[in-house]
Structures are given as structure tokens and as C-alpha cells.
Enzyme design. Structure first.
Site, mmCIF file in Angstrom:
data_model
loop_
_atom_site.group_PDB
_atom_site.id
_atom_site.type_symbol
_atom_site.label_atom_id
_atom_site.label_comp_id
_atom_site.label_asym_id
_atom_site.label_seq_id
_atom_site.Cartn_x
_atom_site.Cartn_y
_atom_site.Cartn_z
ATOM 1 C CG HIS A 304 -81.554 28.655 36.080
ATOM 2 N ND1 HIS A 304 -80.500 28.376 36.358
ATOM 3 C CD2 HIS A 304 -81.716 29.698 35.323
ATOM 4 C CE1 HIS A 304 -79.628 29.484 35.889
ATOM 5 N NE2 HIS A 304 -80.344 30.210 35.200
ATOM 6 C CB CYS A 320 -81.296 33.680 34.978
ATOM 7 S SG CYS A 320 -82.265 33.109 33.570
#
Lengths: 346, 262
Positions: A304, A320
């Protein structure tokens, strides 16, 4: 008594008489003088004519032993001929280009040649005398088993693999499994029959589960270098600096794929202690996922954008893969659901 | 921007065309050999085949590109066509991918042979995020200026002296070259400011015979690093190290261990 045997006896008697051995042989055994082929010292008591060994009778015309023509041969010649044929290797064709030559002795087979020749000596013309070959079924099975372990091949599914850090598409390949029982049986049967015609080893073909994949590109994440590489069919297209998981929340290594793509995503706190007191964050400038989310098949892990550009290049996230906002948007335009994502340690 | 200054008092080690003494020059094999030998940067030549395809090669001479196997030219041929003769010839993309995939800690020293290659070099370095790891050098000051315009993050260095007549390495010219270099040695320090300014470069890339303490002092006073090429003799290595150069291009990177214990 059959004709050849009678003839042989007459021949032997005649030979003995001609040698004048009637007296001297009284002490010596008859069998000794019949089988020996070397000339013995003439006995000191009888210096006249040296004794002549009897000539063994040839085997009757048309007799075969284990499929070998031995008619007209002397027993010793016949033994040699049968041995020569028996010890020939048995060709085992394992592939169109490869043939293994099996020595019968190594497979534990043993032929009783003297017995067969003994029978041939007294056989009528044209008789087929079998050659008794003792075979060890368990040894043949063991051999075929060991050979099969080398020849068996697993089916390979079509997939995208990494070589170093470079993804490449691997085509599907059929596997094969040696038909062990049939192979062992064919070898045993050939040895028993003294046959040396090539035996073809048969295989059971194994179909791959995935016949083909369409390789359109892949993402490779180098965890300790904090880099993300994007590949298309031709090769490396772009390389980005990223942030990956800190040591207490490491980004998981492994082969994943993109399972979920969202523009302007909401952020929901994952079920992890660091996010225990957080509330969902709507899309906007402060959203921790930036403007694009590419979820991986690893739980709660995705690629992301991040508003925290300063963390790029470090192991700073909660697992992440963070990218700069613009980079995440660039990548989002090029990846698709199902695209492989490889996370490697280097 | 890549740092070219000495580290811990030691000059940086740069492998010439990969490591020309250890493997066929300008091939990925040579790059690997250089990285294994522990170089700080790998030097390689970037050439435009004429049709827009960029390859890692020193010149259009097929004898050089095929490592002596064939004669002819590669100018105007396609990459696929040249690859038939020289299967190891790397494209620029493949060479850059090597540094991303296999050598993430090693710097790039691109010797720009074709000015027409500059725009594609700039975009390729940007796409693979190699800008901060790259030094681009050339004899052509215009090429360096153009590159700085397109991608200001790439460090540039002006090479000197250019062998425009192509006498270097030709049979029977060794004495001529040596004499010319001796004559150049005295004037080089005075040329440094103009050469750097004209190219807008922050590195002075000089033949080892001209790497004198005076040259190094002048360049350092202008804030430029000094890179010297191509050292093969351990005595030359010791001399340029004493002169204070920042980085040394060598054919055989193991020479550093045997000579300077670095």
C-alpha cells in the site's frame, strides 16, 4: 536304449579294444578313462601303445537346449554354446534413447547347464531340451524398484518460479511412474525362457494438475534490502524503495498472490495488539494505507501507499509493504488479481 | 548522489568492464567476478547499436565485442543479430537488472560511449531506482551536461585524455603514447578546472599516468573526486594511491589485496 546311446557305447568299446587296454584297465576305473581328455602316462607295466581316451559321442542332430542348436556338437562344445547364449546381457529399454544391459547373474539368475546338456546327450534328434534357469523374484523386484526410483518423475505443474530474485514461468511437464510389477515380470519371464529380445520398460503417465499459466508479470519483494521489483513478461521494469515489517512484526516470506485491490481504501485495525486501541480510518490524507491497497494472500499483509514517506527504506511497518503514494499508484495500474508476489529474505 | 570519496583512507575499488582480467570483459560473468572480488563499483561501457538498442560494449569493433572470435562491426545491427555471434553481450537493461537483482550493494560506473544513449540511460536508471548508485563518465562533455539536465541525481565525471586518434594500444605506439602522456602530465592540473566546468562534472576521470598529486589537489579544491583508469601494475597502484586519488579502475580487483592490503 536309444540309438545314439547304443552307438556311443559301441564306439567306446571299439576304441578301448583298439588301444589294447583290456588288461591294464582292470585296476583303473572305467569312468576315469571315459571323461579325461589329456593323454595319461603309459603304465610302466605296458609300454607298448599309449591309451586313447574314448571320444564322447556328439549330441543328436536337431536337438536344442534353451533355444540353442546343439545338434552334432560334442557335450563340451554344447555346454559352451549354451553358456555363451545364456550369459548374453538382457537389454532393458528404459527410454527411446537409453537401454540398460542386464547381466543375468547380477539379477540372481542361475542356469543349470550341466543338467540340460546331460539330457541333451541322451535326447532323440529334434528334441527341445529346456534350460532350467532359477531366478530370484525378490531380487528382480528389488532391482526394478531401485531403477524405478531413479526413473520416476513427478508431474510438474505450470507455475511462476523464482530464479535468484527473477521470476520465470515454468511450463507444465508430465510425470511418469515405472510399471514395476509388469517390468519385473517381463524380466523374470525372459530369463526363464533364456530370451534376450529387448524388454521395454513401461510407464504410467502422470498428468500435471495445472497445465498452463499465463505469465503477465510478478512482484518480488526483497525484505532485507527493502526493495520491490516489478517484472513484466520481458524482464525487470522498475525497482522501488519500500518499507517492510520491523523485526517484531516481520513481513512473512513466501510465495503469495494479489487477492484484493482497492482504490482509496478504508483502514480497519487488524486483530493485532499494536492496533488494539485504533479505530477505522476513512480514505483521506491521514489514511495509513495511502490511496491504493493491494492485498496479498498472506493474512493482513498487503502492498500500500503510505503518508509516512520517511519510513521508506527501513524495516518499519507492522508487516505490510509500504510504498510512496505515487509508486503505489503506478504499481496498482500494472498489477492484477492473481499476479504472483514473491517475498524473499535478501 | 553516489559518494566517490575515499572511505576510511582507502581508495574505492572499481572493476574495469566488470573485471577484465578475471572474465570476458563487459559480460555479466565479468560483473559477477568483480562483485565476488569485492569491488565498490563496476565499470562498464554503454553503446548505442545505432538503431536505438543500448548494449554493454566498448566499441563497434566486432573483434572486441566477440572477445577476439570474429572481425567486423556491430554498428547498425540489431541486438538479436549481434547475439548470434556474441551470445553473452548484455543489453543495458540486463546489466542494470544485474545490479538490482544480484548486487544491491555495488555502485555502477557507466562509461557513456554514445551521446545518443543518454536519454535512455537516464530513464532506465530512474525506473530501476539506480540513480543514487551511479556514476556516469564520458569523454563527451555535452553528453554529461545532457544527462545532468535529464537526471540531476546521477553523478558525472569527465574523462581525460581522450584518445581521439585511436593510437593507444595500437602496435608500435607505446613509446609515442608514453611520451605524450609525460608532456600532458605537467599541464593536466591547469586543465582540470576548465574540463570540470565545461562538463558540469563532479568527478575527474583521468589516465593513471596523469594522476599526480598536483592534479588530485586541484580537483579536490574544486570539490571533485578523482577517479583513475586503468591500473594493471602494482607499482602504478601504489603511486596513484600515494597521489591521493579517490577511486581506481582496475582489470584485476585482487590487485588491491596484494598491493594495498585493503
Amino acid at each position: 536304449m536309444s540309438w545314439p546311446a547304443r552307438a556311443a557305447l559301441a564306439f567306446a568299446l571299439l576304441a578301448a579294444a583298439l588301444a589294447g587296454l583290456a588288461v591294464s584297465l582292470g585296476a583303473a576305473s572305467a569312468s576315469d578313462s571315459q571323461t579325461t581328455t589329456t593323454t595319461t602316462e603309459p603304465p610302466p607295466t605296458e609300454p607298448s601303445i599309449p591309451p586313447q581316451p574314448p571320444v564322447p559321442a556328439p549330441i543328436a542332430f536337431g536337438v536344442t537346449v534353451g533355444g540353442v542348436q546343439v545338434g552334432g556338437m560334442l557335450p563340451s562344445e554344447a555346454t559352451e554354446a549354451v553358456r555363451a547364449v545364456y550369459t548374453r546381457p538382457l537389454p532393458l529399454v528404459v527410454s527411446p534413447t537409453r537401454t540398460i544391459r542386464l547381466a543375468p547373474g547380477e539379477l540372481g539368475a542361475r542356469a543349470n547347464v550341466p543338467k540340460a546338456i546331460g539330457r541333451a546327450r541322451v535326447a532323440r534328434p529334434g528334441r527341445i531340451v529346456p534350460l532350467d534357469v532359477a531366478v530370484s523374484t525378490s531380487r528382480i523386484r528389488k532391482y526394478v524398484d531401485a531403477l524405478a526410483r531413479k526413473l520416476d518423475r513427478k508431474a510438474v505443474d505450470a507455475k511462476v518460479l523464482l530464479r535468484g530474485v527473477r521470476p520465470r514461468a515454468v511450463e507444465a511437464r508430465e510425470g511418469r511412474l515405472v510399471k514395476r510389477l509388469a517390468g519385473a515380470r517381463a524380466i523374470r519371464y525372459a530369463l526363464k525362457r533364456n530370451a534376450r529380445a529387448p524388454i521395454e520398460l513401461r510407464y504410467e503417465l502422470l498428468k500435471p494438475k495445472v497445465e498452463s499459466v499465463e505469465y503477465r508479470g510478478a512482484v518480488v519483494i526483497m525484505r532485507s534490502s527493502n526493495r520491490l521489483l516489478f517484472y513484466n513478461r520481458k524482464g525487470l521494469v522498475r525497482s522501488f524503495g519500500i518499507a517492510t515489517g520491523q523485526s517484531s512484526y516481520p513481513t512473512p516470506l513466501g510465495d503469495y498472490e494479489i487477492v484484493n485491490m482497492q482504490r482509496n481504501p478504508w483502514w480497519y485495525p487488524p486483530p493485532s495488539d499494536w492496533a488494539a486501541d485504533s479505530d477505522p480510518v476513512p480514505p483521506g490524507p491521514g489514511n495509513p494505507l495511502g490511496t491504493r491497497w493491494m492485498g496479498l494472500s498472506a493474512p493482513y499483509v498487503g502492498i500500500h501507499g503510505t503518508p509516512d514517506a520517511a519510513s521508506i527504506g527501513y524495516s518499519a511497518s507492522h508487516g505490510c509493504i509500504r510504498m510512496r503514494i505515487a509508486d503505489a499508484e503506478w504499481l496498482f495500474r500494472r498489477v492484477e488479481i492473481g499476479m504472483p508476489v514473491f517475498i524473499v529474505a535478501r | 548522489m553516489i559518494s566517490l570519496e575515499r572511505r576510511d583512507g582507502h581508495p574505492l575499488r572499481i572493476g574495469h568492464r566488470g573485471a577484465a582480467a578475471l572474465a570476458p570483459e563487459n559480460t555479466l560473468r565479468a560483473f559477477r567476478a568483480a562483485v565476488e572480488a569485492g569491488v565498490d563499483l563496476v565499470e562498464f561501457d554503454v553503446l548505442d547499436l545505432g538503431g536505438g538498442e543500448l548494449v554493454v560494449a566498448h566499441s563497434y569493433d566486432l573483434r572486441e565485442v566477440s572477445h577476439g572470435a570474429l572481425t567486423g562491426t556491430i554498428l547498425g545491427r540489431t541486438l538479436d543479430g549481434v547475439r548470434v555471434d556474441c551470445p553473452e553481450l548484455p543489453s543495458l537493461d540486463e546489466a542494470l537488472a544485474f545490479f538490482v537483482e544480484e548486487a544491491p550493494g555495488v555502485g555502477l560506473h557507466l562509461d557513456v560511449k554514445s551521446a545518443s544513449a543518454v536519454p535512455r540511460i537516464a530513464s532506465a536508471l530512474r525506473a530501476l531506482d539506480l540513480v543514487e548508485r551511479s556514476l556516469a563518465t564520458s569523454f563527451e562533455h555535452r553528453a554529461l551536461r545532457r544527462l545532468a539536465e535529464l537526471e540531476p541525481g546521477v553523478r558525472t565525471g569527465i574523462s581525460f585524455p581522450a584518445d581521439r586518434a585511436g593510437v593507444h594500444g595500437r602496435h608500435g605506439t607505446a613509446r609515442l603514447v608514453r611520451g605524450a602522456l609525460r608532456a600532458f602530465r605537467a599541464v593536466t592540473p591547469r586543465l582540470v578546472p576548465r574540463l570540470l566546468a565545461r562538463a558540469g562534472a563532479t568527478a575527474f576521470v583521468v589516465h593513471h599516468a596523469l594522476a599526480t598529486p598536483a592534479t588530485v589537489r586541484t580537483a579536490h579544491a574544486l570539490g571533485a573526486a578523482v577517479v583513475t583508469w586503468t591500473v594493471r601494475d602494482p607499482r602504478d597502484l601504489a603511486r596513484v594511491d600515494d597521489a591521493g586519488v579517490d577511486a581506481i579502475v582496475v582489470d584485476d580487483p585482487t590487485i588491491f589485496v596484494s598491493t594495498l592490503q585493503t
